[in-house]
Motif scaffolding. Structure first.
Motif, PDB file in Angstrom:
ATOM      1  N   PHE A   1      92.322-134.272 -95.962  1.00 49.96           N
ATOM      2  CA  PHE A   1      92.404-135.690 -96.299  1.00 49.96           C
ATOM      3  C   PHE A   1      93.544-136.334 -95.521  1.00 49.96           C
ATOM      4  O   PHE A   1      94.632-135.760 -95.407  1.00 49.96           O
ATOM      5  CB  PHE A   1      92.669-135.887 -97.798  1.00 49.96           C
ATOM      6  CG  PHE A   1      91.519-135.489 -98.676  1.00 49.96           C
ATOM      7  CD1 PHE A   1      90.480-136.372 -98.948  1.00 49.96           C
ATOM      8  CD2 PHE A   1      91.453-134.217 -99.217  1.00 49.96           C
ATOM      9  CE1 PHE A   1      89.422-135.998 -99.752  1.00 49.96           C
ATOM     10  CE2 PHE A   1      90.395-133.829-100.024  1.00 49.96           C
ATOM     11  CZ  PHE A   1      89.374-134.729-100.291  1.00 49.96           C
TER      12      PHE A   1
ATOM     13  N   LEU B   1      98.097-138.044-103.381  1.00 48.16           N
ATOM     14  CA  LEU B   1      96.817-138.497-102.845  1.00 48.16           C
ATOM     15  C   LEU B   1      96.390-139.803-103.493  1.00 48.16           C
ATOM     16  O   LEU B   1      96.847-140.154-104.596  1.00 48.16           O
ATOM     17  CB  LEU B   1      95.744-137.432-103.096  1.00 48.16           C
ATOM     18  CG  LEU B   1      96.030-136.031-102.544  1.00 48.16           C
ATOM     19  CD1 LEU B   1      95.130-135.015-103.216  1.00 48.16           C
ATOM     20  CD2 LEU B   1      95.850-136.006-101.042  1.00 48.16           C
TER      21      LEU B   1
ATOM     22  N   GLN C   1      90.592-140.042-103.448  1.00 44.92           N
ATOM     23  CA  GLN C   1      90.692-138.660-102.984  1.00 44.92           C
ATOM     24  C   GLN C   1      90.818-137.697-104.162  1.00 44.92           C
ATOM     25  O   GLN C   1      90.219-136.615-104.159  1.00 44.92           O
ATOM     26  CB  GLN C   1      91.885-138.525-102.046  1.00 44.92           C
ATOM     27  CG  GLN C   1      91.730-139.313-100.746  1.00 44.92           C
ATOM     28  CD  GLN C   1      93.008-139.385 -99.933  1.00 44.92           C
ATOM     29  OE1 GLN C   1      94.106-139.266-100.482  1.00 44.92           O
ATOM     30  NE2 GLN C   1      92.890-139.588 -98.628  1.00 44.92           N
TER      31      GLN C   1
END
Length: 434
Positions: free
Chosen positions: A56, A67, A71
């Motif tokens: 990611f 995150l 995500q």
């Protein structure tokens, strides 16, 4: 921490690895792939069943979860599909981030530092290694105590500074861990003192120390075993060697040195480990010569070399404090065309070899021999033909360059290290030093 992730009597835990790439720390796709593969190998080393590896890009790291929310949800769905019970995140996590992600994913979350600590805990065998891992683990856990007590009521009010039972339990645990940390630090200080005494003894006997350092899985232990005929554990896995090992290495001409095998370095080695393993790494700091063993066949050779150099600098091996360093380009059998290079001084030399096949190891032995002999004393001795004891000492402790015999005198030219030369002169008292 050992055993926290896996019970060796049960099937391995199903795991997912997550590789966040922060925009502020962008690297090439090739470098990222190499780092991700290394981290996944670390996960597999922990004996988990890795079923998914996810990448990611993180434009802005969030204080609560690192995150983004989308995500986090994508990973939650993958956890559900794969029925994973543990998620390894290739990035340091704060206690808050770790706790929030565990809640969001309903799975155990382990960051990079926690994973390396888990592997080290499972590999430590000597008392020193166990102490070092335990100290690093406790320092790591101190900031994460709240995770264990979220179920306890945290009452408001109370008497003065006293909080609810959860807060009191947290404080008790913190005091207990800090007390244990101090106890471990005292034990490790005794280890440092013992090693210092051993080093002083070696210096008194004029036995120099050569330390093997390098990136993990570069082949240090294989080379160590080849040189010393030792049985140090060797495997094609990261951190195969944890506990330090030292062996006396005898070279041609009666030359001797102490060879030290050390734990391999890795990208972003947690500072908790560098601090805790200082007692072991002091063998590198105090070494007379460092052999930087490198995997010549690894595409990330340059990047791995920088990691080792940065770690050595972190340990204080810079400038005049640093011992001479020789590059040992290992796995020559997998990287054809490599050649050895001998600099005028030992430092800066490069030896190409294969610790598996033995090709080129003779070049390394020749370099070590020359290095040991650079401060050697040359003695021209005239011995009585009946003085077999002195002649035997010359062959045992030195390198006999020439010997001629007449009816009553043996004329010998021998090269010895300063300590043995001094010892010979003291006891014999009748030879001339040239």
């Amino acid at each position: 921490m050992s055993g926290e992730l896996n019970d060796t009597q049960q099937a391995p835990d199903i795991a997912i690895s997550v590789h966040p790439e922060l925009s502020s720390r962008r690297i090439s796709d090739y470098a990222w792939k190499a780092r991700a593969e290394e981290f996944d190998r670390l996960v597999e080393t922990s004996s988990c069943n890795l079923v998914e590896s996810l990448r990611f890009t993180v434009r802005r790291a969030l204080s609560g979860t690192l995150l983004g929310s989308g995500q986090v949800e994508d990973i939650r769905q993958q956890i559900e599909i794969q029925e994973a019970v543990v998620v390894f995140v290739d990035h340091p996590l704060t206690p808050v981030q770790q706790r929030n992600l565990e809640k969001a994913w309903d799975a155990k979350v382990v960051d990079r530092t926690g994973l390396i600590l888990e592997i080290f805990a499972s590999r430590a065998r000597t008392r020193e290694g166990v102490l070092q891992v335990e100290l690093a683990s406790l320092n790591y856990q101190l900031g994460r105590l709240v995770r264990s007590w979220t179920h306890l009521e945290r009452q408001r009010g109370g008497f003065g500074f006293m909080g609810g039972p959860g807060e009191r339990q947290l404080e008790l645990d913190r005091r207990m861990i800090m007390g244990k940390v101090k106890s471990l630090e005292k034990d490790l200080e005794k280890v440092r003192q013992m090693r210092a005494t051993q080093r002083a003894g070696r210096k008194k006997k004029d036995i120099p120390t050569v330390a093997l350092v390098g990136y993990t899985n570069a082949g240090k232990s294989t080379l160590f075993n080849h040189l010393t005929a030792s049985g140090v554990y060797v495997a094609d896995q990261l951190f195969a060697t944890l506990d330090p090992t030292m062996r006396l290495l005898e070279l041609p001409g009666g030359l001797r040195l102490m060879l030290s095998d050390t734990v391999g370095f890795v990208q972003e080695l947690p500072h908790e480990l560098v601090d805790a393993f200082r007692a072991t790494l002091e063998e590198v700091i105090e070494a007379d010569l460092v052999l930087h063993v490198r995997d010549a066949a690894d595409p990330m050779l340059a990047e791995q070399g920088k990691v080792v150099e940065q770690t050595l600098e972190q340990m204080g091996l810079v400038g005049d404090l640093a011992p001479p360093v020789v590059e040992v380009m290992n796995k020559k059998d997998l990287a054809p065309g490599l050649e050895s290079y001998r600099a005028e001084m030992v430092s800066g030399s490069r030896i190409a070899l294969s610790a598996v096949t033995g090709d080129g190891v003779g070049d390394l032995i020749a370099l070590l021999t020359d290095w040991l002999q650079q401060d050697m004393h040359e003695l021209h001795l005239k011995l009585d033909v009946s003085d077999g004891r002195s002649l035997a000492f010359c062959y045992q402790k030195g390198s006999v360059l020439s010997k001629t015999v007449d009816e009553s005198v043996v004329d010998v030219v021998v090269r010895m290290n300063p300590a043995d030369a001094g010892r010979f002169m003291f006891y014999e008292g009748m030879h001339q030093l040239q």
